[in-house]
Design an enzyme around this catalytic site. Structure first.
Site, short mmCIF file in Angstrom:
data_model
loop_
_atom_site.label_atom_id
_atom_site.label_comp_id
_atom_site.label_asym_id
_atom_site.label_seq_id
_atom_site.Cartn_x
_atom_site.Cartn_y
_atom_site.Cartn_z
N GLU A 497 -38.74 41.15 5.21
CA GLU A 497 -37.95 42.20 5.95
C GLU A 497 -38.87 42.68 6.78
O GLU A 497 -39.77 43.14 6.46
CB GLU A 497 -37.41 43.08 4.73
N GLU A 528 -34.85 39.51 -1.62
CA GLU A 528 -36.27 39.18 -2.01
C GLU A 528 -36.23 37.97 -2.85
O GLU A 528 -37.26 37.08 -2.69
CB GLU A 528 -36.91 40.39 -2.91
N GLN A 550 -41.72 43.54 0.42
CA GLN A 550 -42.00 44.92 1.02
C GLN A 550 -42.81 45.87 0.32
O GLN A 550 -43.97 46.42 0.62
CB GLN A 550 -40.47 45.68 1.86
N ASP A 553 -42.84 47.00 -6.17
CA ASP A 553 -41.72 47.16 -7.34
C ASP A 553 -40.52 46.44 -7.04
O ASP A 553 -39.93 46.00 -7.92
CB ASP A 553 -41.20 48.74 -6.88
N TYR A 554 -40.33 45.85 -5.50
CA TYR A 554 -39.30 44.80 -5.50
C TYR A 554 -39.66 43.52 -5.85
O TYR A 554 -38.74 42.62 -5.74
CB TYR A 554 -38.85 44.87 -4.09
N HIS A 595 -41.78 53.28 -4.93
CA HIS A 595 -42.76 52.65 -3.98
C HIS A 595 -44.20 52.79 -4.06
O HIS A 595 -45.23 52.87 -3.52
CB HIS A 595 -42.71 53.43 -2.43
#
Length: 806
Positions: A497, A528, A550, A553-554, A595
Site C-alpha cells: 500500500e 494485507e 504498512q 499492527d496490521y 500505529h
C-alpha cells in the site's frame, strides 16, 4: 455475460477411446484408493483420513488442461488430479496416509503432513530451484480453509511479471514468457472465507492467469449451502466479476456439472486457453458433486444428510455418470468397464500392500535390533525381573512405531541407572543416541534452508563510511539500499500500500518506481493478507519479492498465512520447496493504539521458520536487507517507525555491506548491569544509561538486533558473567518479548550461574498505548523506568552507596 451451464458441447480436444478408458481407469483407481484409505484408518494403520471421492471426474478434466510449467495451489481432495498429471503414485498416496518419513517414499512432505496434502519437489539436493518450466508443479498444501488462495494469487502474478518485464526473460528455467497458469482448487464451503474473496478481487485487479475451480458438493462438513453462500451459488454472487468482453478487465466465469465428463473437458480446455493466452483470471464453478464417504474418517455423513439427498448423491455419483456416458456414446462395453473397475481395485491393493511394507518393515527391523541389544543388557545386568516386561512388551508389539522403540530404550536405561556401566549398557546408550539423531532428521529438520544461500552462509561485509560520509535522513539510507539492490538483481520487486507512486508513507522507495517501473515498485489495494500471499507465491517461483505491511499492527491480517504457510513451508516439505519472501513493516514507538504496536509475543510464537529482524536504525536495517536479498530464507524486518527522520551517516557501500543474523551488538560497555533490548528501546536505554552513569552506575547495553535467530554465539552470557546482573527490556506486553529473551539467556545460555541478583524484565503495560505523548510515556517503558529498574538492582547490592529514591 458469458456465465452459463455447458450442456454436452463438442469436445475441444480430439480425445480417443483410449483417452476415455484411461480416465475411467484412473477415476476408479482413485475411488478404490479412497475406500481403502478409510479402511486403513479404521484398522488403526493410519491416524486420520480425508479423501477425494466424488471429485474424480472434474479433476481428470482439469488435468488435461494442465501443462508443464503450470502450478497448483489446492486442497486435500485433489488426489485424482495429482495422479493424472503424473506427480503422485498410489504407493506414494498410501505412504502419506501411513506418515512414512522417507522422502523417497513420500516426496510431498516426508510424512509430516496428513494425507491429501500434496506437493512436488521444486528444489534439488543442494536446495536450489530445479527447472520448473519442464515439470508440472504443485505448491505445498495447507489445511486452514481458503489459505491456499493468497499463494495462488502470487503464483499467477509471477506469470504476469515474467511476461511483461523483459529483464526477467533470461530466467528460462522459471518461466516460458509467462505462459503458465496457476490452477487453484477449493471446496464450496471454504469460499465463505475472506481470503477467497480478497484473492479473487485482487486477481481481477491484477489480471493474472489464475484459474480457480470450486468443487461444490453442497456441504461444508455438516453445514449445507443455504448457511454458507448467498443464493447458494458462488458463481451467482461473483457474477459482477464477469468481464464485459475481450480486452476488458474482470473474470471469465463458467458453471459446469461435476458429473458431465464431456462438458468438463471442454470447459477446462476453453478456460485454460483464455487464462494462459490473455492472462484473464477464471472461476469454474463445478456443481452437483458428491462426497460418497462424507467429509472424513471422523464422522458419517448419514448423520446430517437426508435420505433424499443420499439417494440423489448415489444417482449422480460422477463415476456412475461417466460409465453411463461411455456406454451411451458407444465408447466402451459393459464388459470392458467391468474389467477396468476390477483391475483398478487390484492396482490399489498392490500399491497399499507395497506402501505398508515400505513403511513398516524398516520400523520392524529397528525394533528387532533394539530388542537384541536389550536382551543382551538383561543378561549382562542380571535384572531380568525388572527389564523383562519392558523388553517383552516391545518384542511382542505387532505394530510398533519408532516412539515405542525410543520410549523403551529410555525406560530401560532408567531402570539400570544404579547398575555399573557395562558393554551392554553402553551399547544401548549409543543406540538410543543414534535413533534420536535419525528421528531428529525425520521429524525436526529443514525448518530453514540447507543450501549454500542460507542466511548463515552469506559472507559478512562490514559497512564502510567515508571520512566525509553525508549525514542524511535515515529513510535515505534505505532508499539508497533498495536502489542498489534493484539495480543488482532484476528478480527483486516491491509491492504494498502506497509503495509505488509516493514511495511508501515514509519515502524509503521514493523515486524508485520512476526509475525501475511499475512492475518493480507497485502499489496495491488495502489487502494485507493477499499482499503477503502474492509475495509467497512469487517467491515460490524464484522471484525475490519485498511485501510491505504498512504498520506492524496490521500484520494480524496476514499472521495466519505467515504462520501456517510461509513459516512451515521448508519444514512441511522437508526441504522440497522454499519461498524467500521479505516482509517489510514498521512499529514500536509512536502515539496511539493502532500505529505503535509491538506484538512480539504473538509474532515469536507463531512464525518459527521466518527470521525476525528488529534493527534499531536504518543503517542496521539496510544491512539486514542486503543479507536477506542474497539468501534464500524468509524474513520479517520491523523498522523503527519513529526513526525515518532521524539523522544517520550513509555507508559508501550501502547496497553491499551485510549484517549477520543472530549476533547482538554491544552499544555501550559497562561493568555493573547488563541491559538487553532492541529496536526503538535502544535509544531509550542509552539515554537511561547516560543518566545512570551520572550517579555512578556503569551499564552495558546490548542490542540483540534479531529475535529469530537469537544470539547464536551466546555473546550475552559473556556480558552477564562480567556484570552479574541483567535487565531485559522491550515494548511488548509483560511476559512477551522480555520473557522470550530471558528464557534464551538464562535457560539456554545458562547465564543464571553468574547472577548475583534477580533478573528483571521491563515491558510495556498490558494494553496498547494511549494516544498522545503522555499516552506513550505512561504506556511503554521510558528512560526513567529503565533508570529506576537498574538503580533498584544496585541499591539491593550497595544500599549505602545507592540509597532508596522513593
Amino acid at each position: 455475460m458469458s456465465t452459463a451451464e455447458t450442456a454436452l458441447p463438442a469436445l475441444a480436444a480430439p480425445l480417443t477411446k483410449a483417452d476415455f478408458l484411461h480416465d475411467y481407469r484412473l477415476a476408479w483407481e482413485s475411488r478404490h484408493a479412497s475406500l481403502a484409505g478409510r479402511k486403513e484408518v479404521f484398522m488403526g494403520k493410519a491416524k486420520f483420513g480425508i479423501f477425494g471421492d466424488g471429485k474424480e471426474v472434474p479433476q481428470l478434466a482439469m488435468a488435461r488442461a494442465f501443462q508443464n510449467g503450470d502450478f497448483r495451489a489446492g486442497y486435500y481432495r485433489d488426489q485424482t488430479f495429482m495422479v493424472a498429471i503424473g506427480q503422485l503414485t498410489w504407493e506414494q498416496y498410501f505412504a502419506q496416509l501411513y506418515a512414512n518419513p522417507d522422502v523417497e517414499a513420500e516426496p510431498a512432505t516426508g510424512g509430516r503432513a496428513m494425507n491429501g496434502h500434496f506437493a512436488t519437489r521444486m528444489l534439488d539436493e543442494d536446495g536450489l530451484l530445479t527447472d520448473l518450466v519442464q515439470t508440472k508443479n504443485s505448491s505445498a498444501d495447507v489445511s486452514p480453509t481458503a489459505s491456499q488462495m493468497p499463494r495462488l494469487l502470487g503464483m499467477a502474478y509471477a506469470s504476469k511479471l515474467f511476461r511483461q518485464n523483459p529483464e526477467l526473460h533470461q530466467f528460462t528455467n522459471l518461466s516460458n514468457n509467462g505462459n503458465e497458469v496457476a490452477f487453484g482448487t477449493i471446496g464450496n464451503a471454504s469460499t465463505s472465507e475472506g481470503m477467497f474473496f480478497e484473492a479473487l478481487n485482487a486477481a481481477g485487479v491484477l489480471q493474472v492467469p489464475m484459474l480457480v475451480s470450486v468443487w461444490d458438493d453442497h456441504y461444508g462438513i455438516s453445514v449445507p449451502a443455504e448457511y454458507q453462500t448467498t443464493k447458494q451459488s458462488i458463481s451467482a454472487i461473483m457474477a459482477g466479476l464477469q468481464r464485459d468482453g475481450e480486452g476488458e478487465p474482470g473474470f471469465e466465469i463458467y458453471v459446469v456439472r461435476g458429473w458431465d465428463y464431456a462438458g468438463l473437458v471442454d470447459t477446462y480446455q476453453r478456460a485454460a486457453a483464455v487464462c494462459r493466452e490473455q492472462h484473464v483470471p477464471v472461476l469454474i464453478h463445478v456443481t452437483e458433486l458428491t462426497q460418497p464417504q462424507g467429509h472424513s474418517t471422523s464422522g458419517s455423513h448419514e448423520r446430517y444428510k437426508s435420505k433424499d439427498r443420499l439417494s440423489w448423491e448415489e444417482a449422480h455419483d460422477c463415476l456412475h455418470k461417466l460409465r453411463e456416458w461411455l456406454l451411451a456414446e458407444g465408447h466402451a462395453t459393459e464388459l470392458e468397464l467391468d474389467e477396468i473397475e476390477k483391475s483398478a481395485a487390484a492396482v490399489i491393493k498392490t500399491a497399499r500392500t507395497a506402501a505398508w511394507a515400505a513403511f513398516f518393515d524398516p520400523i520392524k527391523a529397528e525394533r528387532d535390533e533394539a530388542v537384541a541389544l536389550l536382551e543382551k543388557l538383561v543378561t549382562d545386568t542380571g535384572t531380568e525381573n525388572t527389564l523383562h516386561e519392558l523388553v517383552e512388551q516391545l518384542k511382542t508389539n505387532p505394530t510398533p512405531i519408532r516412539a515405542d522403540i525410543v520410549r523403551t530404550l529410555r525406560r530401560v536405561l532408567r531402570a539400570v541407572r544404579h547398575e555399573k556401566r557395562s558393554f551392554g549398557r553402553r551399547s544401548v546408550q549409543r543406540h538410543l543416541e543414534q535413533l534420536l539423531a535419525e528421528n531428529a532428521d525425520r521429524y525436526n529438520s529443514s525448518l530453514f534452508s540447507q543450501s549454500e544461500l542460507a542466511v548463515g552462509n552469506i559472507e559478512e561485509v562490514p559497512a564502510e563510511f567515508a571520512p566525509n560520509a553525508p549525514v542524511v535522513d535515515a529513510r535515505e539510507v534505505l532508499q539508497a539500499c533498495f536502489d542498489a539492490n534493484f539495480e543488482r538483481d532484476p528478480s527483486i520487486f516491491a509491492i504494498g500500500e502506497d509503495v509505488g507512486k509516493i514511495g511508501d508513507v515514509n519515502q524509503a522507495f521514493a523515486g524508485l518506481q520512476d526509475k525501475f517501473g511499475e512492475l518493480r515498485v507497485t502499489d496495491t489495494g488495502i489487502r494485507e493478507c493477499t499482499i503477503v500471499g502474492q509475495g509467497i507465491g512469487a517467491a515460490l517461483r524464484g522471484l525475490r519479492p519485498i511485501t510491505e505491511i504498512q504498520y506492524l499492527d496490521y500484520l494480524l491480517y496476514a499472521i495466519q498465512l505467515l504462520s501456517d504457510d510461509l513459516a512451515s513451508l521448508q519444514y512441511r516439505t522437508k526441504g522440497g520447496q522454499k519461498a524467500p519472501l521479505i516482509v517489510r513493516t514498521r512499529g514500536h514507538r509512536l502515539e496511539g493504539i493502532w500505529h505503535s504496536g509491538s506484538p512480539m509475543q504473538m509474532i515469536l510464537g507463531s512464525i518459527r521458520g521466518i527470521h525476525v529482524c528488529v534493527p534499531r536504525n536504518m543503517v542496521q536495517a539496510a544491512g539486514f536487507y542486503n543479507t536477506l536479498l542474497r539468501s534464500d530464507e524468509p524474513a520479517l524486518v520491523i523498522e523503527c517507525l519513529n526513526g525515518y527522520r532521524l539523522k544517520e551517516r550513509i555507508p559508501s557501500n550501502v547496497g553491499e555491506f551485510t549484517l549477520p543474523l543472530g549476533r547482538p551488538e554491544v552499544l555501550q560497555a559497562g561493568t555493573d548491569v547488563t541491559v538487553v533490548t532492541y529496536g526503538s528501546m535502544c535509544r531509550i536505554v542509552m539515554e537511561a544509561a547516560k543518566q545512570l552513569a551520572e550517579v555512578g552506575i556503569s551499564v552495558e547495553v546490548i542490542d540483540v538486533q534479531t529475535l529469530l535467530p537469537f544470539d547464536v554465539e551466546h555473546l550475552i552470557v559473556d556480558s552477564i558473567q562480567k556484570t552479574n546482573r541483567v535487565v531485559f527490556a522491550d515494548e511488548d506486553v509483560p511476559g512477551g518479548g522480555t520473557a522470550f529473551m530471558m528464557q534464551h539467556v538464562l535457560d539456554e545460555q545458562q547465564a543464571y550461574r553468574f547472577l548475583d541478583a534477580q533478573p528483571r524484565c521491563l515491558a510495556a503495560q498490558p494494553h496498547r498505548p494511549a494516544y498522545s505523548s503522555d499516552g506513550d510515556y505512561f504506556s511503554k517503558p521510558n528512560a526513567e523506568d529503565v533508570f529506576d529498574t537498574v538503580y533498584e538492582l544496585m541499591s539491593e547490592a550497595e544500599p549505602e552507596r545507592f540509597p532508596e529514591i522513593y
